[in-house]
Design an enzyme around this catalytic site. Structure first.
Site, PDB file in Angstrom:
ATOM      1  N   ASP A 115       0.792  -1.229   0.000  1.00 16.06           N
ATOM      2  CA  ASP A 115       0.000   0.000   0.000  1.00 16.06           C
ATOM      3  C   ASP A 115       0.830   1.288   0.000  1.00 16.06           C
ATOM      4  OD1 ASP A 115       0.950  -0.054   2.604  1.00 16.06           O
ATOM      5  OD2 ASP A 115      -0.897   0.759   3.438  1.00 16.06           O
ATOM      6  N   GLU A 116       2.103   1.174  -0.357  1.00 14.60           N
ATOM      7  CA  GLU A 116       2.960   2.353  -0.312  1.00 14.60           C
ATOM      8  C   GLU A 116       3.928   2.374  -1.469  1.00 14.60           C
ATOM      9  OE1 GLU A 116       3.780   3.581   4.265  1.00 14.60           O
ATOM     10  OE2 GLU A 116       5.505   3.376   2.976  1.00 14.60           O
TER      11      GLU A 116
END
Length: 404
Positions: A115-116
């Site tokens: 998610d990054e």
DNA sequence: TCTGGGGTCCTAGGACCC
DNA sequence: TCTGGGGTCCTAGGACCC
């Protein structure tokens, strides 16, 4: 991405929007369809057993519930929170979708997990004005376009920090969550970075944070005020220098767009602590299962491994690892199981176990094995003697599993 | 009521080689 | 009569991150 797993689940279950929702735990709490067409959700109140929260919605965080918190502790804080099991396949789908949406605007991306990401904006048209100066307006517009694209593609919000380097961008991205866009220049460092706690620096965790606190350093500004030599005296040459650079907002690391994996592993925490003798059959079956999963992972990714290791966690939470390097890389479950079994023999198993894991490192591409595949004998140069990869003999310690 | 699962990187000591 | 010096590989543990 903002509260990524939970946000993906809210797309699926929109009726949960605004409620405290947590993701975590082990199976067995899927939403149940009701006769009236609605769904019944499990709550934290009903949960018993091990497990931690992987993600909490912002509504749940308002109760003090957070990632990595034990579920039982979270239940005490917010018993009414809805509990959903993690669905990693779904999260990976959304992960690919948001990264593709970013890449349409800015293709130079460093993956930092599901998610990054770090995004390089430097050479993008519009990022700098005709004189080569930073044009903040241009960069802001690009970041906004990225956010719009992510939202259009996934229905999810993200938070972005636009700054001169990765250190500052990571910090900046967290200043206005969720759905935030924060620009920080070098000139902003004293006003916007220095008041923050040192723990906001990516790489300063609980231990370094406590050590700094003991030295009277709570904020990044206080860290910046310490002489470099003093930090080196307390933290060593390498970490001392790094702390000093961080405190002043300096970070030269490039955005890395490709990297090879270093290791692959599988591990599991048991519902209850198991004993090597009393639960030998269960442990043996779990052990074999982990080796089979690991073999599947290696095959799918196209790697073989020269170093197989195990990880054990005892009932007192003490963790030990053992590994063993082979002369030839392996990838099949039987060879992994055999080598891991050898490692297991080197551990005192009188205490009960809460976790068992198997790890493969020293990865080489399955089709072109360096040395061996090119016809070189595996030259042995220094180090402990590496053993031949052998065919599996009888299962070693957690014996008695159903024969594979 | 203890604390998931998947990773990376660093350190430090020992073995071994030239 | 010491105990060199530089380098790599291997192992174990630990800090930290998502």
């Amino acid at each position: 991405m903002d509260a990524f797993y939970a946000s993906v689940e809210l797309l699926r279950y929109p009726e949960l929007k605004g409620l405290p929702v947590v993701i975590g735990g082990r199976r067995r709490h899927q939403p149940q369809p009701q006769p009236d067409g609605s769904r019944r959700f499990a709550t934290l109140r009903e949960y018993t057993g091990r497990g931690v929260i992987t993600t909490a919605t912002y509504a749940a965080r308002a109760f003090g519930v957070n990632s990595a918190m034990g579920l039982m502790k979270a239940a005490a804080l917010c018993p009414q929170a809805v509990l959903l099991p993690a669905d990693f396949d779904e999260y990976r789908r959304y992960s690919r979708a948001f990264k593709a949406a970013v890449a349409e605007v800015a293709p130079v991306i460093e993956d930092r997990g599901i998610d990054e990401i770090y995004i390089e904006l430097t050479d993008l048209p519009g990022a700098q004005d005709a004189l080569g100066h930073d044009a903040c307006g241009g960069v802001r517009a690009i970041a906004q376009e990225i956010r719009n694209n992510v939202r259009r593609a996934t229905g999810l919000t993200c938070s972005i920090g636009v700054t001169p380097n990765k250190l500052l961008s990571k910090i900046a991205s967290e200043l206005d969550k969720p759905d935030g866009l924060t620009l920080i220049t070098e000139d902003d460092i004293p006003a916007r970075i220095w008041p923050l706690a040192v723990r906001r620096i990516n790489g300063i965790g609980p231990k370094a944070g406590a050590k700094l606190a003991a030295l009277g350093v709570e904020t990044i500004g206080e860290l910046a005020a310490r002489p470099r030599e003093e930090l080196i005296a307390h933290f060593g040459r390498s970490q001392g220098r790094w702390l000093h650079e961080c405190a002043n907002g300096r970070d030269e690391r490039p955005v890395v767009t490709y990297s090879e994996p270093v290791s692959v592993s599988r591990e599991t925490t048991f519902e209850r602590d198991l004993h090597a003798v009393a639960d030998r059959a269960t442990l043996g079956a779990v052990f074999t299962g982990l080796c089979e999963q690991l073999a599947g992972d290696l095959r799918r990714k196209g790697y073989r491994s020269r170093t197989i290791g195990i990880k054990l966690r005892f009932d007192d939470f003490r963790t030990v690892t053992r590994d063993h390097t082979l002369a030839q890389p392996v990838a099949d479950a039987a060879a992994i199981r055999h080598t891991a079994g050898q490692c297991l023999k080197r551990v005192d198993l009188s205490r009960r176990l809460r976790l068992l894991g198997v790890r493969a490192s020293g990865l080489v591409h399955a089709r072109q094995e360096a040395g061996a595949a090119c016809g070189h004998p595996a030259v042995h140069r220094g180090g402990a003697p590496a053993e031949e990869a052998r065919a599996p003999a009888a299962p070693q310690l957690f014996d008695g599993e159903p024969s594979a």
